[in-house]
Design a protein around this motif. Structure first.
Motif, PDB file in Angstrom:
ATOM      1  N   ALA A  34       8.038 -14.297   6.783  1.00 47.43           N
ATOM      2  CA  ALA A  34       9.313 -13.570   6.768  1.00 47.43           C
ATOM      3  C   ALA A  34       9.074 -12.065   6.789  1.00 47.43           C
ATOM      4  O   ALA A  34       9.779 -11.321   7.484  1.00 47.43           O
ATOM      5  CB  ALA A  34      10.124 -13.962   5.538  1.00 47.43           C
ATOM      6  N   ARG A  35       8.101 -11.597   6.058  1.00 46.42           N
ATOM      7  CA  ARG A  35       7.777 -10.167   6.027  1.00 46.42           C
ATOM      8  C   ARG A  35       7.241  -9.717   7.385  1.00 46.42           C
ATOM      9  O   ARG A  35       7.582  -8.637   7.867  1.00 46.42           O
ATOM     10  CB  ARG A  35       6.754  -9.896   4.925  1.00 46.42           C
ATOM     11  N   VAL A  36       6.422 -10.560   8.013  1.00 46.21           N
ATOM     12  CA  VAL A  36       5.884 -10.231   9.343  1.00 46.21           C
ATOM     13  C   VAL A  36       7.031 -10.154  10.351  1.00 46.21           C
ATOM     14  O   VAL A  36       7.078  -9.242  11.179  1.00 46.21           O
ATOM     15  CB  VAL A  36       4.824 -11.263   9.780  1.00 46.21           C
ATOM     16  N   ALA A  37       7.967 -11.096  10.280  1.00 43.78           N
ATOM     17  CA  ALA A  37       9.107 -11.077  11.200  1.00 43.78           C
ATOM     18  C   ALA A  37       9.930  -9.802  11.022  1.00 43.78           C
ATOM     19  O   ALA A  37      10.411  -9.225  12.003  1.00 43.78           O
ATOM     20  CB  ALA A  37       9.977 -12.311  10.968  1.00 43.78           C
ATOM     21  N   ALA A  38      10.074  -9.333   9.779  1.00 43.17           N
ATOM     22  CA  ALA A  38      10.826  -8.102   9.528  1.00 43.17           C
ATOM     23  C   ALA A  38      10.091  -6.886  10.101  1.00 43.17           C
ATOM     24  O   ALA A  38      10.724  -5.942  10.574  1.00 43.17           O
ATOM     25  CB  ALA A  38      11.052  -7.921   8.037  1.00 43.17           C
ATOM     26  N   LEU A  39       8.767  -6.909  10.070  1.00 43.45           N
ATOM     27  CA  LEU A  39       8.001  -5.779  10.598  1.00 43.45           C
ATOM     28  C   LEU A  39       8.003  -5.750  12.128  1.00 43.45           C
ATOM     29  O   LEU A  39       7.947  -4.688  12.733  1.00 43.45           O
ATOM     30  CB  LEU A  39       6.560  -5.825  10.082  1.00 43.45           C
ATOM     31  N   PHE A  40       8.062  -6.927  12.762  1.00 39.64           N
ATOM     32  CA  PHE A  40       8.077  -7.009  14.222  1.00 39.64           C
ATOM     33  C   PHE A  40       9.516  -7.201  14.698  1.00 39.64           C
ATOM     34  O   PHE A  40       9.828  -8.115  15.445  1.00 39.64           O
ATOM     35  CB  PHE A  40       7.194  -8.160  14.708  1.00 39.64           C
ATOM     36  N   CYS A  41      10.396  -6.324  14.245  1.00 36.25           N
ATOM     37  CA  CYS A  41      11.827  -6.461  14.548  1.00 36.25           C
ATOM     38  C   CYS A  41      12.223  -5.796  15.860  1.00 36.25           C
ATOM     39  O   CYS A  41      13.364  -5.891  16.272  1.00 36.25           O
ATOM     40  CB  CYS A  41      12.649  -5.893  13.404  1.00 36.25           C
ATOM     41  N   GLY A  42      11.318  -5.096  16.518  1.00 33.48           N
ATOM     42  CA  GLY A  42      11.635  -4.475  17.794  1.00 33.48           C
ATOM     43  C   GLY A  42      11.840  -2.977  17.709  1.00 33.48           C
ATOM     44  O   GLY A  42      11.941  -2.310  18.728  1.00 33.48           O
ATOM     45  N   ARG A  43      11.929  -2.435  16.511  1.00 35.63           N
ATOM     46  CA  ARG A  43      12.046  -0.983  16.368  1.00 35.63           C
ATOM     47  C   ARG A  43      10.829  -0.471  15.608  1.00 35.63           C
ATOM     48  O   ARG A  43      10.187  -1.219  14.888  1.00 35.63           O
ATOM     49  CB  ARG A  43      13.342  -0.578  15.679  1.00 35.63           C
ATOM     50  N   PRO A  44      10.499   0.797  15.748  1.00 39.12           N
ATOM     51  CA  PRO A  44       9.326   1.341  15.056  1.00 39.12           C
ATOM     52  C   PRO A  44       9.462   1.234  13.537  1.00 39.12           C
ATOM     53  O   PRO A  44      10.522   1.508  12.982  1.00 39.12           O
ATOM     54  CB  PRO A  44       9.293   2.808  15.497  1.00 39.12           C
ATOM     55  N   VAL A  45       8.378   0.819  12.898  1.00 37.53           N
ATOM     56  CA  VAL A  45       8.349   0.656  11.441  1.00 37.53           C
ATOM     57  C   VAL A  45       7.065   1.293  10.917  1.00 37.53           C
ATOM     58  O   VAL A  45       5.980   0.994  11.404  1.00 37.53           O
ATOM     59  CB  VAL A  45       8.381  -0.836  11.049  1.00 37.53           C
ATOM     60  N   VAL A  46       7.210   2.176   9.926  1.00 40.32           N
ATOM     61  CA  VAL A  46       6.036   2.803   9.310  1.00 40.32           C
ATOM     62  C   VAL A  46       5.438   1.821   8.309  1.00 40.32           C
ATOM     63  O   VAL A  46       6.133   1.317   7.433  1.00 40.32           O
ATOM     64  CB  VAL A  46       6.423   4.111   8.589  1.00 40.32           C
ATOM     65  N   ILE A  47       4.141   1.519   8.478  1.00 43.78           N
ATOM     66  CA  ILE A  47       3.499   0.595   7.545  1.00 43.78           C
ATOM     67  C   ILE A  47       2.584   1.309   6.566  1.00 43.78           C
ATOM     68  O   ILE A  47       2.251   0.757   5.520  1.00 43.78           O
ATOM     69  CB  ILE A  47       2.727  -0.522   8.274  1.00 43.78           C
ATOM     70  N   LYS A  48       2.170   2.529   6.886  1.00 43.81           N
ATOM     71  CA  LYS A  48       1.320   3.289   5.966  1.00 43.81           C
ATOM     72  C   LYS A  48       1.553   4.765   6.229  1.00 43.81           C
ATOM     73  O   LYS A  48       1.643   5.193   7.378  1.00 43.81           O
ATOM     74  CB  LYS A  48      -0.152   2.919   6.179  1.00 43.81           C
ATOM     75  N   SER A  49       1.645   5.531   5.139  1.00 44.88           N
ATOM     76  CA  SER A  49       1.913   6.948   5.262  1.00 44.88           C
ATOM     77  C   SER A  49       1.005   7.723   4.321  1.00 44.88           C
ATOM     78  O   SER A  49       0.479   7.171   3.355  1.00 44.88           O
ATOM     79  CB  SER A  49       3.385   7.201   4.911  1.00 44.88           C
ATOM     80  N   GLY A  50       0.807   8.985   4.613  1.00 47.86           N
ATOM     81  CA  GLY A  50       0.010   9.840   3.753  1.00 47.86           C
ATOM     82  C   GLY A  50      -1.486   9.672   3.939  1.00 47.86           C
ATOM     83  O   GLY A  50      -2.257   9.838   3.000  1.00 47.86           O
ATOM     84  N   LEU A  51      -1.924   9.353   5.148  1.00 47.80           N
ATOM     85  CA  LEU A  51      -3.349   9.133   5.430  1.00 47.80           C
ATOM     86  C   LEU A  51      -3.969  10.353   6.074  1.00 47.80           C
ATOM     87  O   LEU A  51      -3.295  11.103   6.796  1.00 47.80           O
ATOM     88  CB  LEU A  51      -3.504   7.938   6.374  1.00 47.80           C
ATOM     89  N   ASP A  52      -5.262  10.520   5.887  1.00 45.14           N
ATOM     90  CA  ASP A  52      -5.971  11.556   6.637  1.00 45.14           C
ATOM     91  C   ASP A  52      -6.296  10.984   8.016  1.00 45.14           C
ATOM     92  O   ASP A  52      -6.040   9.816   8.311  1.00 45.14           O
ATOM     93  CB  ASP A  52      -7.224  12.022   5.901  1.00 45.14           C
ATOM     94  N   ALA A  53      -6.846  11.802   8.893  1.00 42.33           N
ATOM     95  CA  ALA A  53      -7.076  11.399  10.289  1.00 42.33           C
ATOM     96  C   ALA A  53      -8.025  10.211  10.392  1.00 42.33           C
ATOM     97  O   ALA A  53      -7.797   9.286  11.178  1.00 42.33           O
ATOM     98  CB  ALA A  53      -7.611  12.579  11.083  1.00 42.33           C
ATOM     99  N   ALA A  54      -9.089  10.181   9.597  1.00 43.68           N
ATOM    100  CA  ALA A  54     -10.069   9.098   9.680  1.00 43.68           C
ATOM    101  C   ALA A  54      -9.453   7.770   9.241  1.00 43.68           C
ATOM    102  O   ALA A  54      -9.663   6.735   9.879  1.00 43.68           O
ATOM    103  CB  ALA A  54     -11.293   9.432   8.832  1.00 43.68           C
TER     104      ALA A  54
END
Length: 164
Positions: A34-54
């Motif tokens: 169910a969570r995977v289906a919500a993430l692949f809903c067809g619109r952009p979804v941020v899954i991780k934020s606040g990362l450095d480039a590497a």
């Protein structure tokens, strides 16, 4: 230091089957279908934020290996207008987040370690009971009468039979 976010585009890379990608994504992030289906809903979804480039690049490589198309976008801090009283804010990444640009929320901050977070309430008052008519029995007294032991009654069952 520049900060990035990893965004699912909702698309798959060419040559990958959708069901296999969803199963691999669920195993990788240990989430249910169910969570995977919500993430692949067809619109952009941020899954991780606040990362450095590497770290952002490591996410991109891992997700592209299982067939997920991702975008790495920098978070752009901008100075907020002086009238709002806020420090820094983040510029919205798309039209959906732009709707929340002018929302003002209080800065609750963090409480120090061990602080009581619940508002102080007055101690409850005990109920006012009238106990004038009650008295105590002397120590060792019998507080009740024993009931007479009644003989047990055996039901009559001679008229009953077992059927085969």
């Amino acid at each position: 230091m520049e900060v990035y976010e990893v965004m699912l585009t909702g698309e798959l890379l060419p040559g990958f089957e959708e069901q296999a990608v969803r199963e691999a994504f669920a195993r990788l992030f240990q989430v249910d279908a169910a969570r995977v289906a919500a993430l692949f809903c067809g619109r952009p979804v941020v899954i991780k934020s606040g990362l450095d480039a590497a770290a952002a690049d490591k996410y991109r490589l891992t997700l592209e290996r299982i067939g997920v198309c991702v975008r790495i976008e920098p978070l752009r801090p901008v100075e907020a207008p002086a009238a709002t009283g806020c420090g820094l804010s983040v510029e919205p990444r798309d039209e959906y987040m732009a709707a929340f640009r002018h929302v003002e929320a209080p800065d609750f901050g963090l409480a120090p370690l061990g602080a009581d977070l619940q508002d102080a309430r007055p101690r409850p008052q005990p109920p006012q009971l009238d106990l004038q008519r009650l008295s105590l029995a002397p120590p060792g007294s019998d507080l009740g009468q024993l009931r007479e032991a009644r003989p047990s009654v055996q039901p009559r069952i001679e008229h009953l039979r077992l059927l085969d």
